[in-house]
Design a protein around this motif. Structure first.
Motif, PDB file in Angstrom:
ATOM      1  N   TYR A 124       0.801  -1.186  -0.045  1.00  0.00           N
ATOM      2  CA  TYR A 124       0.120   0.029   0.063  1.00  0.00           C
ATOM      3  C   TYR A 124       0.947   1.265   0.162  1.00  0.00           C
ATOM      4  O   TYR A 124       0.553   2.262  -0.790  1.00  0.00           O
ATOM      5  CB  TYR A 124      -0.747  -0.055   1.183  1.00  0.00           C
ATOM      6  N   ASN A 125       1.813   1.239   0.833  1.00  0.00           N
ATOM      7  CA  ASN A 125       2.758   2.647   1.092  1.00  0.00           C
ATOM      8  C   ASN A 125       3.572   2.675  -0.332  1.00  0.00           C
ATOM      9  O   ASN A 125       4.173   3.880  -0.560  1.00  0.00           O
ATOM     10  CB  ASN A 125       3.567   2.294   2.031  1.00  0.00           C
ATOM     11  N   LYS A 126       3.970   1.659  -0.953  1.00  0.00           N
ATOM     12  CA  LYS A 126       4.627   1.829  -2.246  1.00  0.00           C
ATOM     13  C   LYS A 126       3.684   2.623  -3.381  1.00  0.00           C
ATOM     14  O   LYS A 126       4.222   3.182  -4.164  1.00  0.00           O
ATOM     15  CB  LYS A 126       5.077   0.601  -2.974  1.00  0.00           C
ATOM     16  N   GLU A 127       2.544   2.216  -3.237  1.00  0.00           N
ATOM     17  CA  GLU A 127       1.434   2.785  -4.293  1.00  0.00           C
ATOM     18  C   GLU A 127       0.862   4.146  -3.863  1.00  0.00           C
ATOM     19  O   GLU A 127       0.217   4.891  -4.621  1.00  0.00           O
ATOM     20  CB  GLU A 127       0.312   1.678  -4.717  1.00  0.00           C
ATOM     21  N   HIS A 128       1.145   4.663  -2.408  1.00  0.00           N
ATOM     22  CA  HIS A 128       0.076   5.812  -2.261  1.00  0.00           C
ATOM     23  C   HIS A 128       1.248   6.686  -1.633  1.00  0.00           C
ATOM     24  O   HIS A 128       2.084   6.610  -0.681  1.00  0.00           O
ATOM     25  CB  HIS A 128      -0.730   5.430  -0.982  1.00  0.00           C
TER      26      HIS A 128
END
Length: 89
Positions: free
Chosen positions: A31-35
């Motif tokens: 999630y953190n890679k994408e947001h």
């Protein structure tokens, strides 16, 4: 965000609770890679054998959210009281 440090208690490498926590840990990191507005997450998990917990993100953000949750939700307040009692032992 800092590189995650993963510590697995001896003997927990293949148990179900560890697998569940690790699956969620991977999902948070994905999630953190994408947001750009990344999630700051604390997971406390344990069973009779011990813990399978993790934290991802900024400590101050997690503390702020925990304190706000303790004001809004009795369960978080009870957890905070229990932590403070344990620290005084």
């Amino acid at each position: 965000m800092k590189k995650p440090e993963i510590i697995i208690e001896k003997g927990r490498e293949k148990d179900e609770l560890h697998a569940l926590s690790y699956e969620f840990f991977d999902a948070v990191n994905e999630y953190n890679k994408e947001h750009t507005d990344q999630a700051h997450v604390v997971v406390l998990a344990c069973d009779s054998k011990g813990g399978a917990s993790f934290m991802v993100g900024d400590t101050e953000m997690c503390v702020k959210e925990f304190c706000e949750s303790a004001v809004r939700h009795k369960g978080f307040l009870d957890l905070l009281k229990g932590i403070l009692d344990k620290l005084q032992d």
